[in-house]
Motif scaffolding. Structure first.
Motif, PDB file in Angstrom:
ATOM      1  N   VAL A 140       0.845  -1.205   0.000  1.00 32.71           N
ATOM      2  CA  VAL A 140       0.000   0.000   0.000  1.00 32.71           C
ATOM      3  C   VAL A 140       0.879   1.254   0.000  1.00 32.71           C
ATOM      4  O   VAL A 140       0.602   2.233  -0.700  1.00 32.71           O
ATOM      5  CB  VAL A 140      -0.968  -0.010   1.209  1.00 32.71           C
ATOM      6  N   HIS A 141       1.955   1.222   0.774  1.00 30.69           N
ATOM      7  CA  HIS A 141       2.881   2.361   0.824  1.00 30.69           C
ATOM      8  C   HIS A 141       3.444   2.653  -0.569  1.00 30.69           C
ATOM      9  O   HIS A 141       3.453   3.810  -1.015  1.00 30.69           O
ATOM     10  CB  HIS A 141       4.005   2.042   1.816  1.00 30.69           C
ATOM     11  N   GLU A 142       3.908   1.619  -1.234  1.00 31.55           N
ATOM     12  CA  GLU A 142       4.517   1.860  -2.555  1.00 31.55           C
ATOM     13  C   GLU A 142       3.467   2.299  -3.572  1.00 31.55           C
ATOM     14  O   GLU A 142       3.741   3.171  -4.393  1.00 31.55           O
ATOM     15  CB  GLU A 142       5.265   0.618  -3.039  1.00 31.55           C
ATOM     16  N   ALA A 144       0.874   3.997  -2.882  1.00 30.72           N
ATOM     17  CA  ALA A 144       0.545   5.389  -2.534  1.00 30.72           C
ATOM     18  C   ALA A 144       1.526   6.356  -3.198  1.00 30.72           C
ATOM     19  O   ALA A 144       1.178   7.509  -3.487  1.00 30.72           O
ATOM     20  CB  ALA A 144       0.548   5.573  -1.013  1.00 30.72           C
ATOM     21  N   HIS A 145       2.737   5.885  -3.438  1.00 33.15           N
ATOM     22  CA  HIS A 145       3.721   6.737  -4.130  1.00 33.15           C
ATOM     23  C   HIS A 145       3.368   6.954  -5.594  1.00 33.15           C
ATOM     24  O   HIS A 145       3.911   7.858  -6.232  1.00 33.15           O
ATOM     25  CB  HIS A 145       5.119   6.140  -4.017  1.00 33.15           C
ATOM     26  N   LEU A 146       2.499   6.126  -6.146  1.00 35.15           N
ATOM     27  CA  LEU A 146       2.051   6.380  -7.516  1.00 35.15           C
ATOM     28  C   LEU A 146       1.086   7.562  -7.532  1.00 35.15           C
ATOM     29  O   LEU A 146       0.797   8.130  -8.584  1.00 35.15           O
ATOM     30  CB  LEU A 146       1.384   5.131  -8.102  1.00 35.15           C
ATOM     31  N   ASN A 150       6.332  11.985  -2.800  1.00 32.81           N
ATOM     32  CA  ASN A 150       7.128  12.238  -1.596  1.00 32.81           C
ATOM     33  C   ASN A 150       6.358  11.966  -0.313  1.00 32.81           C
ATOM     34  O   ASN A 150       5.133  11.873  -0.316  1.00 32.81           O
ATOM     35  CB  ASN A 150       7.626  13.687  -1.593  1.00 32.81           C
ATOM     36  N   HIS A 151       7.099  11.883   0.771  1.00 34.56           N
ATOM     37  CA  HIS A 151       6.475  11.646   2.068  1.00 34.56           C
ATOM     38  C   HIS A 151       5.952  12.949   2.660  1.00 34.56           C
ATOM     39  O   HIS A 151       6.408  13.382   3.714  1.00 34.56           O
ATOM     40  CB  HIS A 151       7.487  11.006   3.037  1.00 34.56           C
ATOM     41  N   GLY A 152       5.034  13.566   1.980  1.00 36.15           N
ATOM     42  CA  GLY A 152       4.445  14.802   2.482  1.00 36.15           C
ATOM     43  C   GLY A 152       3.067  14.543   3.063  1.00 36.15           C
ATOM     44  O   GLY A 152       2.626  13.399   3.173  1.00 36.15           O
ATOM     45  N   GLY A 154       0.200  15.021   1.831  1.00 32.41           N
ATOM     46  CA  GLY A 154      -0.689  14.347   0.881  1.00 32.41           C
ATOM     47  C   GLY A 154      -0.493  12.844   0.896  1.00 32.41           C
ATOM     48  O   GLY A 154      -1.455  12.061   0.847  1.00 32.41           O
ATOM     49  N   PHE A 155       0.770  12.455   0.991  1.00 32.45           N
ATOM     50  CA  PHE A 155       1.080  11.025   1.031  1.00 32.45           C
ATOM     51  C   PHE A 155       0.464  10.367   2.264  1.00 32.45           C
ATOM     52  O   PHE A 155      -0.180   9.313   2.175  1.00 32.45           O
ATOM     53  CB  PHE A 155       2.605  10.823   1.026  1.00 32.45           C
ATOM     54  N   TYR A 156       0.658  11.002   3.415  1.00 29.78           N
ATOM     55  CA  TYR A 156       0.134  10.405   4.646  1.00 29.78           C
ATOM     56  C   TYR A 156      -1.393  10.391   4.660  1.00 29.78           C
ATOM     57  O   TYR A 156      -2.006   9.493   5.244  1.00 29.78           O
ATOM     58  CB  TYR A 156       0.704  11.136   5.870  1.00 29.78           C
ATOM     59  N   GLN A 177      13.871   1.159   6.404  1.00 32.22           N
ATOM     60  CA  GLN A 177      12.913   2.121   5.896  1.00 32.22           C
ATOM     61  C   GLN A 177      11.988   1.492   4.870  1.00 32.22           C
ATOM     62  O   GLN A 177      12.386   0.588   4.134  1.00 32.22           O
ATOM     63  CB  GLN A 177      13.662   3.221   5.169  1.00 32.22           C
ATOM     64  N   VAL A 178      10.787   2.010   4.811  1.00 32.49           N
ATOM     65  CA  VAL A 178       9.942   1.766   3.654  1.00 32.49           C
ATOM     66  C   VAL A 178      10.014   3.048   2.859  1.00 32.49           C
ATOM     67  O   VAL A 178       9.560   4.083   3.338  1.00 32.49           O
ATOM     68  CB  VAL A 178       8.487   1.454   4.074  1.00 32.49           C
ATOM     69  N   ASP A 179      10.606   2.985   1.715  1.00 33.48           N
ATOM     70  CA  ASP A 179      10.906   4.225   1.004  1.00 33.48           C
ATOM     71  C   ASP A 179       9.866   4.467  -0.096  1.00 33.48           C
ATOM     72  O   ASP A 179       9.288   3.541  -0.614  1.00 33.48           O
ATOM     73  CB  ASP A 179      12.303   4.137   0.395  1.00 33.48           C
TER      74      ASP A 179
HETATM   75 ZN   LIG Z   1       7.779   5.941   0.848  1.00 32.33          ZN
END
Ligand SMILES: [Zn+2]
Length: 179
Positions: A140-142, A144-146, A150-152, A154-156, A177-179
């Motif tokens: 889900v994290h990855e 969400a990067h689509l 960035n980890h801003g 909006g991402f969270y 880390q989950v990048d």
């Molecule tokens: Zn990430």
């Protein structure tokens, strides 16, 4: 009387200072030294770090050796691939993102990464050893990067909307880390 020099393997490099690592799993000491540094100076330097080496070796033996390409990582790939496939099939439509190209790699410090431009998601082979809900969190994290590169904020917000418990999962995956 100086003590004995701890055993180490030496690599000569174009560098200014001596560097040393103690490998996880084996406790092997690897030293990198400048091309022209005399052997006796390297020995003296290593000897002066004896206490540090002993402490690091005790610690290193408690940690598994890093995963290397081979039968073990192949087996992890085989068990992880169908899990990732089904998670992607579930979460891609749910999150409304384009289906990414994905791959598994041996990753040293991360559980996953995403290149939004090329829509490529990479997962750590070692996720195969983790519980299902943690693999799901990384997927889900990855994905969400689509949506948000960035980890801003909006991402969270995307993470909170789709996987409200993600912060606990992140804590459970600590160390990398989950990048
Ligand atoms: Zn990430």
């Amino acid at each position: 009387m100086p003590g004995s020099v701890p055993a180490y393997t030496l690599t000569r490099k174009r560098m200014k200072n001596v560097r040393m690592v103690v490998r996880n799993g084996t406790g092997e000491v690897r030293v990198s030294a400048p091309m022209r540094m005399p052997q006796r100076d390297i020995d003296a330097w290593v000897r002066s770090k004896s206490a540090w080496i002993a402490a690091k070796q005790a610690e290193a033996l408690e940690h598994p050796a890093p995963l290397a390409p081979g039968a073990e990582s192949d087996a992890l790939r085989r068990s992880l691939a169908p899990v990732l496939e089904s998670l992607l099939d579930e979460w891609v439509p749910r999150m409304g993102v384009p289906h990414p190209t994905w791959r598994m790699r041996i990753m040293r410090s991360r559980w996953g990464s995403c290149n939004k431009t090329t829509r490529t998601v990479t997962f750590s082979v070692e996720l195969a050893r983790k519980d299902y809900h943690l693999v799901e969190y990384v997927v889900v994290h990855e994905l969400a990067h689509l949506i948000e590169a960035n980890h801003g904020a909006g991402f969270y917000a995307v993470m909170d909307r789709h996987l409200p418990g993600w912060r606990e999962h992140r804590a459970e995956l600590n160390g990398r880390q989950v990048d």
